[in-house]
Design a protein around this motif. Structure first.
Motif, short mmCIF file in Angstrom:
data_model
loop_
_atom_site.label_atom_id
_atom_site.label_comp_id
_atom_site.label_asym_id
_atom_site.label_seq_id
_atom_site.Cartn_x
_atom_site.Cartn_y
_atom_site.Cartn_z
N ARG A 1 0.85 -1.22 0.00
CA ARG A 1 0.00 0.00 0.00
C ARG A 1 0.87 1.25 0.00
N ILE A 2 1.93 1.21 0.78
CA ILE A 2 2.83 2.37 0.83
C ILE A 2 3.48 2.60 -0.53
N MET A 3 3.83 1.53 -1.21
CA MET A 3 4.49 1.66 -2.51
C MET A 3 3.53 2.13 -3.59
N GLY A 4 2.22 1.92 -3.41
CA GLY A 4 1.25 2.31 -4.45
C GLY A 4 1.49 1.52 -5.71
N PRO A 5 1.26 2.12 -6.89
CA PRO A 5 1.42 1.37 -8.14
C PRO A 5 2.83 0.79 -8.30
N GLY A 6 3.84 1.44 -7.72
CA GLY A 6 5.21 0.94 -7.80
C GLY A 6 5.36 -0.45 -7.19
N GLY A 7 4.44 -0.82 -6.32
CA GLY A 7 4.48 -2.13 -5.67
C GLY A 7 4.20 -3.26 -6.64
N MET A 8 3.74 -2.90 -7.85
CA MET A 8 3.49 -3.97 -8.84
C MET A 8 4.75 -4.31 -9.62
N LEU A 9 5.82 -3.54 -9.42
CA LEU A 9 7.07 -3.78 -10.16
C LEU A 9 8.03 -4.58 -9.29
N HIS A 10 8.65 -5.57 -9.91
CA HIS A 10 9.67 -6.32 -9.16
C HIS A 10 10.84 -6.65 -10.08
N ALA A 11 12.03 -6.70 -9.51
CA ALA A 11 13.21 -6.99 -10.32
C ALA A 11 13.89 -8.24 -9.80
N TYR A 12 14.41 -9.06 -10.72
CA TYR A 12 15.00 -10.34 -10.32
C TYR A 12 16.52 -10.36 -10.41
N ASP A 13 17.10 -9.56 -11.28
CA ASP A 13 18.57 -9.60 -11.34
C ASP A 13 19.15 -8.22 -11.08
N VAL A 14 20.48 -8.18 -10.99
CA VAL A 14 21.15 -6.96 -10.54
C VAL A 14 20.81 -5.76 -11.42
N ASP A 15 20.87 -5.96 -12.77
CA ASP A 15 20.60 -4.84 -13.67
C ASP A 15 19.16 -4.34 -13.52
N ASP A 16 18.23 -5.31 -13.45
CA ASP A 16 16.83 -4.92 -13.31
C ASP A 16 16.59 -4.21 -11.97
N LYS A 17 17.32 -4.66 -10.95
CA LYS A 17 17.15 -4.02 -9.64
C LYS A 17 17.59 -2.55 -9.71
N ALA A 18 18.71 -2.32 -10.41
CA ALA A 18 19.20 -0.95 -10.55
C ALA A 18 18.18 -0.12 -11.35
N ALA A 19 17.60 -0.73 -12.41
CA ALA A 19 16.62 0.00 -13.22
C ALA A 19 15.37 0.33 -12.39
N LEU A 20 14.97 -0.62 -11.53
CA LEU A 20 13.78 -0.41 -10.70
C LEU A 20 14.02 0.74 -9.72
#
Ligand code: FAD
Length: 463
Positions: A382-401
């Motif tokens: 709830r705190i994250m709002g729409p951003g809570g629907m995004l998840h990253a699995y690897d290092v590059d994606d985590k940085a992009a998130l």
């Protein structure tokens, strides 16, 4: 339990004395130039890796809440903590309680010194909540047993040297009476470990197929056909540990024990240096705690979730939702649940120090943990709002998130939300905890069945 008794437990002179002994010991013994294996050898043999174990099993007979403080003390000193894992959380206290001194000197020693990593080979495809229905067979062959069967949900099985194996040694007696508990070598022919990838992106647990594998009779813990009593010691430690401070058990520490992970030969100061962001010195007793160290502190699910409340408060502030009344209420609820868990731990300690017990407390602690992880999941999203629907699995994606949301905690919150389904299941589901409290604590009647009298071989089975 009065407030005074709780205060006494918190301020216990005995606790302070033990912690001051530990600080002195660390000043004399911590050396970043040792290898991880050498450091764990020192820590374990001095009784500080698992101080809750009895003194004849490489411990100091400390209360569980004190052992959590001791673990925190080691980390905040700047040293590498104990070799976390299921060996320390489950196998060591079980073998300390049911094993011979020879077994303690072999298996517990290897655990507290981090030389061997363990997994728990209990659950099977048809035996989870109904664990006593397990079908893995052990047949005697001279001074060995031959094992055949399949296990599932085996956390850390891919990194384990040994497993706490439950196998059926007599199918012709009622199901609880024909089970034995073995210290089982994982690295042998006939053991096929297949990791299962979860929605978190990790493969925490595995399927384990066992075909004509062998285990020595000397590795039978607690005697033939006595495995149910031994397994209950493991399960009790699992519930209490998960609820009150053993959450690093599944391997969340800086270094993993055992021969498979290959960390024993690394320089221990390098690992601690990585944790502290590069700064690492030979310590002489001064205490300095970095935020990175704080985040690595053990404390288990309740500890992590207490940290979780603090973390969510800061995320709520940074996202400007901390004035939302319902979010504030839930943050207060989350914090309160964490504090209740802590006070329950202190109550338990005070009662145990007076020679008593609070029946059902490990089950209550585990149920409380389930409540905390669910609330953390829902509130975090709830705190994250729409951003809570995004998840990253690897290092590059985590940085992009992180870049896209501008929030360094985004990935952590979704990670926790995805993992939140697990704690209410492992260590016995919420429904099973309530059954135990109902039957063993409140004295309610058991569900009617003939399991306790009918031989296992005559019971109906799914497979
Ligand atoms: C992340 C994770 C890690 C795990 N790690 C390990 C491990 O390392 N080693 C290991 O041996 N096991 C491990 N487990 C397995 C875990 O112990 C089992 O999943 C758990 O005991 C439930 O068994 P099951 O999955 O077979 O579900 P089932 O027993 O089939 O239960 C299905 C549903 O029925 C309900 N139910 C079942 N019986 C009753 C009843 N009598 N009364 C009321 N409701 C009931 C349950 O609560 C559940 O909701 C792990 C599980 C998870 C999720």
């Amino acid at each position: 339990m009065t407030d005074t008794a709780i205060d006494t437990a918190m301020d216990s002179a005995g606790t302070e004395e033990l912690l001051s002994d530990l600080r002195a010991w660390l000043s004399d013994n911590w050396d970043p130039d040792l290898t991880v294996g050498e450091w764990w050898e020192r820590l374990g043999l001095a009784g500080w890796a698992a101080p809750g174990l009895p003194t004849n099993a490489y411990g100091k007979s400390m209360a569980r809440s004190d052992t959590v403080l001791a673990q925190q003390e080691v980390v905040s000193f700047g040293a590498l903590g104990a070799p976390a894992g299921l060996g320390l959380l489950l196998a060591a206290p079980t073998i300390a309680a049911h094993g011979t001194q020879e077994q303690i000197d072999r298996y517990v020693r290897e655990i507290v010194t981090g030389q061997k990593a363990w997994c728990q080979l209990f659950s099977e495809p048809q035996a989870g909540s109904d664990l006593a229905g397990l079908q893995t067979r052990a047949l005697p062959d001279g001074d060995e047993w031959i094992i055949n069967g399949q296990k599932v949900w085996t956390s850390g099985g891919q990194y384990a040297d040994l497993g706490m194996l439950l196998a059926r040694t007599d199918p012709d007696v009622p199901k609880h009476q024909g089970i034995s508990y073995f210290a089982f070598e994982m690295l042998q022919d006939g053991v096929d470990v297949r990791p299962l990838k979860e929605m978190t992106g990790h493969a925490l647990f595995n399927e384990v197929f066992i075909t004509d594998a062998r285990v020595a009779d000397a590795a039978l813990i607690g005697g033939r056909n006595n495995g149910w009593a031994v397994a209950n010691t493991t399960l009790m430690n699992e519930r209490a540990g998960l609820g009150s401070g053993g959450g690093n058990a599944a391997g969340g520490g800086l270094a993993q024990p055992g021969t498979v992970m290959g960390m024993l030969t690394r320089r221990v100061g390098d690992l601690v240096g990585e944790r502290a962001g590069g700064a690492e010195t030979k310590r002489t007793g001064t205490k300095k705690e970095t935020s990175a160290q704080k985040s690595q502190q053990p404390g288990g699910a309740l500890g992590a979730m207490r940290g979780g409340a603090t973390m969510l408060i800061s995320v709520a502030k940074s996202r400007g939702v901390n004035s939302d009344a319902t979010i504030r209420q839930d943050l207060a609820r989350l914090y309160t649940l964490g504090e209740l868990g802590r006070f329950n731990g202190l109550r338990m300690k005070a009662v145990k120090e007076q020679g008593g017990d609070i029946p059902g407390m490990p089950n209550v602690a585990k149920l409380s943990m389930s409540q905390i992880v669910r609330l953390t999941r829902d509130l975090g999203l709830r705190i994250m709002g729409p951003g809570g629907m995004l998840h990253a699995y690897d290092v590059d994606d985590k940085a992009a998130l992180k870049h896209a949301t501008g929030d360094p905690f985004a990935g952590g919150i979704t990670e926790m939300a995805l993992f939140a389904q697990a704690p209410p299941i492992y260590g016995g589901t919420d429904q099973v905890q309530r059954n135990i409290i109902g039957e063993r604590v409140l004295g309610l009647p058991k569900e009617p069945n003939n399991d306790r009298v009918t031989p296992f071989s005559q019971l109906p089975k799914n497979a």
